[in-house]
Design a protein around this motif. Structure first.
Motif, PDB file in Angstrom:
ATOM      1  N   ALA A   8       0.828  -1.202   0.000  1.00 50.13           N
ATOM      2  CA  ALA A   8       0.000   0.000   0.000  1.00 50.13           C
ATOM      3  C   ALA A   8       0.859   1.248   0.000  1.00 50.13           C
ATOM      4  N   ALA A   9       1.960   1.219   0.771  1.00 53.07           N
ATOM      5  CA  ALA A   9       2.873   2.366   0.818  1.00 53.07           C
ATOM      6  C   ALA A   9       3.523   2.592  -0.545  1.00 53.07           C
ATOM      7  N   GLN A  10       3.896   1.501  -1.224  1.00 56.03           N
ATOM      8  CA  GLN A  10       4.493   1.636  -2.555  1.00 56.03           C
ATOM      9  C   GLN A  10       3.492   2.220  -3.546  1.00 56.03           C
ATOM     10  N   ASP A  11       2.226   1.793  -3.472  1.00 57.09           N
ATOM     11  CA  ASP A  11       1.209   2.338  -4.367  1.00 57.09           C
ATOM     12  C   ASP A  11       1.057   3.839  -4.154  1.00 57.09           C
ATOM     13  N   THR A  12       1.075   4.266  -2.888  1.00 57.35           N
ATOM     14  CA  THR A  12       0.957   5.691  -2.575  1.00 57.35           C
ATOM     15  C   THR A  12       2.140   6.462  -3.152  1.00 57.35           C
ATOM     16  N   ARG A  13       3.337   5.896  -3.010  1.00 59.60           N
ATOM     17  CA  ARG A  13       4.533   6.557  -3.534  1.00 59.60           C
ATOM     18  C   ARG A  13       4.495   6.661  -5.047  1.00 59.60           C
ATOM     19  N   ARG A  14       3.916   5.643  -5.709  1.00 62.97           N
ATOM     20  CA  ARG A  14       3.811   5.693  -7.164  1.00 62.97           C
ATOM     21  C   ARG A  14       2.814   6.754  -7.605  1.00 62.97           C
ATOM     22  N   ILE A  43      11.264   2.496  -2.671  1.00 64.02           N
ATOM     23  CA  ILE A  43      10.369   3.655  -2.743  1.00 64.02           C
ATOM     24  C   ILE A  43       9.489   3.608  -3.996  1.00 64.02           C
ATOM     25  N   GLY A  44       9.482   2.459  -4.661  1.00 62.81           N
ATOM     26  CA  GLY A  44       8.607   2.308  -5.818  1.00 62.81           C
ATOM     27  C   GLY A  44       9.234   2.632  -7.150  1.00 62.81           C
ATOM     28  N   THR A 192      11.817  10.007 -12.580  1.00 61.33           N
ATOM     29  CA  THR A 192      12.738  11.126 -12.451  1.00 61.33           C
ATOM     30  C   THR A 192      13.206  11.252 -11.010  1.00 61.33           C
ATOM     31  N   VAL A 193      14.517  11.429 -10.837  1.00 60.19           N
ATOM     32  CA  VAL A 193      15.091  11.676  -9.513  1.00 60.19           C
ATOM     33  C   VAL A 193      15.985  12.905  -9.609  1.00 60.19           C
ATOM     34  N   TYR A 194      15.685  13.936  -8.820  1.00 60.59           N
ATOM     35  CA  TYR A 194      16.467  15.171  -8.809  1.00 60.59           C
ATOM     36  C   TYR A 194      16.965  15.459  -7.407  1.00 60.59           C
ATOM     37  N   PHE A 195      18.157  16.089  -7.325  1.00 55.68           N
ATOM     38  CA  PHE A 195      18.752  16.478  -6.055  1.00 55.68           C
ATOM     39  C   PHE A 195      19.218  17.925  -6.116  1.00 55.68           C
ATOM     40  N   VAL A 196      19.415  18.503  -4.926  1.00 55.32           N
ATOM     41  CA  VAL A 196      19.955  19.855  -4.825  1.00 55.32           C
ATOM     42  C   VAL A 196      21.470  19.771  -4.735  1.00 55.32           C
ATOM     43  N   PHE A 197      22.144  20.530  -5.586  1.00 51.04           N
ATOM     44  CA  PHE A 197      23.597  20.607  -5.516  1.00 51.04           C
ATOM     45  C   PHE A 197      24.048  21.818  -4.705  1.00 51.04           C
ATOM     46  N   GLU A 198      23.353  22.932  -4.877  1.00 52.59           N
ATOM     47  CA  GLU A 198      23.790  24.171  -4.238  1.00 52.59           C
ATOM     48  C   GLU A 198      22.597  25.068  -3.939  1.00 52.59           C
ATOM     49  N   ALA A 220      10.046  11.342  -8.644  1.00 51.15           N
ATOM     50  CA  ALA A 220       8.762  11.542  -9.315  1.00 51.15           C
ATOM     51  C   ALA A 220       8.505  10.359 -10.252  1.00 51.15           C
ATOM     52  N   PRO A 221       7.558   9.496  -9.935  1.00 52.60           N
ATOM     53  CA  PRO A 221       7.207   8.384 -10.829  1.00 52.60           C
ATOM     54  C   PRO A 221       6.566   8.909 -12.113  1.00 52.60           C
ATOM     55  N   PRO A 222       6.387   8.053 -13.107  1.00 50.17           N
ATOM     56  CA  PRO A 222       5.706   8.478 -14.330  1.00 50.17           C
ATOM     57  C   PRO A 222       4.340   9.086 -14.024  1.00 50.17           C
ATOM     58  N   GLY A 223       4.046  10.220 -14.670  1.00 49.21           N
ATOM     59  CA  GLY A 223       2.761  10.860 -14.503  1.00 49.21           C
ATOM     60  C   GLY A 223       2.646  11.806 -13.325  1.00 49.21           C
TER      61      GLY A 223
END
Length: 261
Positions: A8-14, A43-44, A192-198, A220-223
């Motif tokens: 259920a947690a994975q579905d929510t994360r998706r 994390i899905g 998509t996975v994004y991080f802060v560099f600065e 961010a999963p698809p959609g």
């Protein structure tokens, strides 16, 4: 069908995505280095993984079996040397490395610890790229500050294009000056996975803006809608720099406009 709490947690994360906090990472010993999975099945994320790796001074990160997957690594702190196959380059904060399928890679820290975030993805079942132009010869080393592929406004760049390494990884960098926003959008087929560099700023995820700082990120999963902005103003405000990528969608209007990277 009844779902377990984990399912259920994975579905929510998706459906909504996940905010990733750098301060909450709990590294574990892996040979001479310290490693923690940041993004992956837990994390899905189904198509790619991201690991945070701390390489102690004088030590090397060279994961076994790396050649079976496409790898992209970005240095957050420290300095040292990177190798991809027979190519070698000095690495420091903001340096990026691309290791296509079939090429082993390594990262060696200099006289102080080096911290890197590493994306990994395996090719699709037919072994072909998901996007990009066939036959593109990918670069092995770049910098987040590379000026070869700027897209404005605000300043953004594509360091490694999808499809160049067969699995379809993409690495981008966005530089936002005070009061600038790097579009809010969704990708129907890519994770998509994004991080802060600065700097300090905000990531948009699903339906809200989230405060983030260096080392923080979002999955961010698809959609799922996502974006970034620098909400600060005034003479003390500084730039906000983010980096990350996806598997494996590149907007169609860019596919034929970017050089071979």
């Amino acid at each position: 069908m009844n779902l377990t709490v984990h399912e259920a947690a994975q579905d929510t994360r998706r459906e909504t995505g996940v905010v990733l906090r750098g301060a909450e990472l709990e590294y574990r010993r892996h040979g001479d280095c310290w490693v923690i999975p940041v993004a992956g099945p837990h994390i899905g994320a189904w198509h790619s993984t991201v690991e945070a790796v701390r390489i102690p001074a004088g030590r090397q990160w060279s994961p076994p079996g790396a050649a079976a997957a496409e790898q992209v690594a970005v240095v957050l702190a420290g300095a040292g040397v990177g190798t991809v196959g027979y190519e070698i380059s000095r690495m420091r904060a903001a340096s990026a490395l691309h290791s296509p399928v079939g090429s082993p890679y390594s990262l060696s820290a200099g006289d102080r610890e080096m911290t890197v975030y590493v994306w990994s993805a395996v090719p699709s079942e037919d072994g072909t790229a998901r996007a990009g132009r066939p036959g593109a010869g990918p670069a092995r080393f770049r910098s987040l500050w590379s000026g070869e592929t700027w897209l404005t406004p605000p300043v953004a760049s594509v360091l490694f294009r999808p499809g160049a390494g067969r699995a379809g990884l993409c690495l981008r960098c966005g530089i936002m000056l005070p009061d600038e926003t790097l579009g809010v959008r969704q990708h129907e087929e890519s994770e998509t996975v994004y991080f802060v560099f600065e700097g300090e700023g905000q990531f948009y995820l699903h339906d809200r803006w989230v405060e983030v700082g260096p080392g923080d990120g979002v999955f961010a999963p698809p959609g799922v809608r996502h974006g970034a902005r620098n909400p600060h103003t005034g003479h003390l405000a500084s730039r906000f720099v983010v980096f990350g990528g996806s598997v494996a969608e590149l907007p169609s209007y860019l596919v034929h406009k970017l050089p071979d990277l």
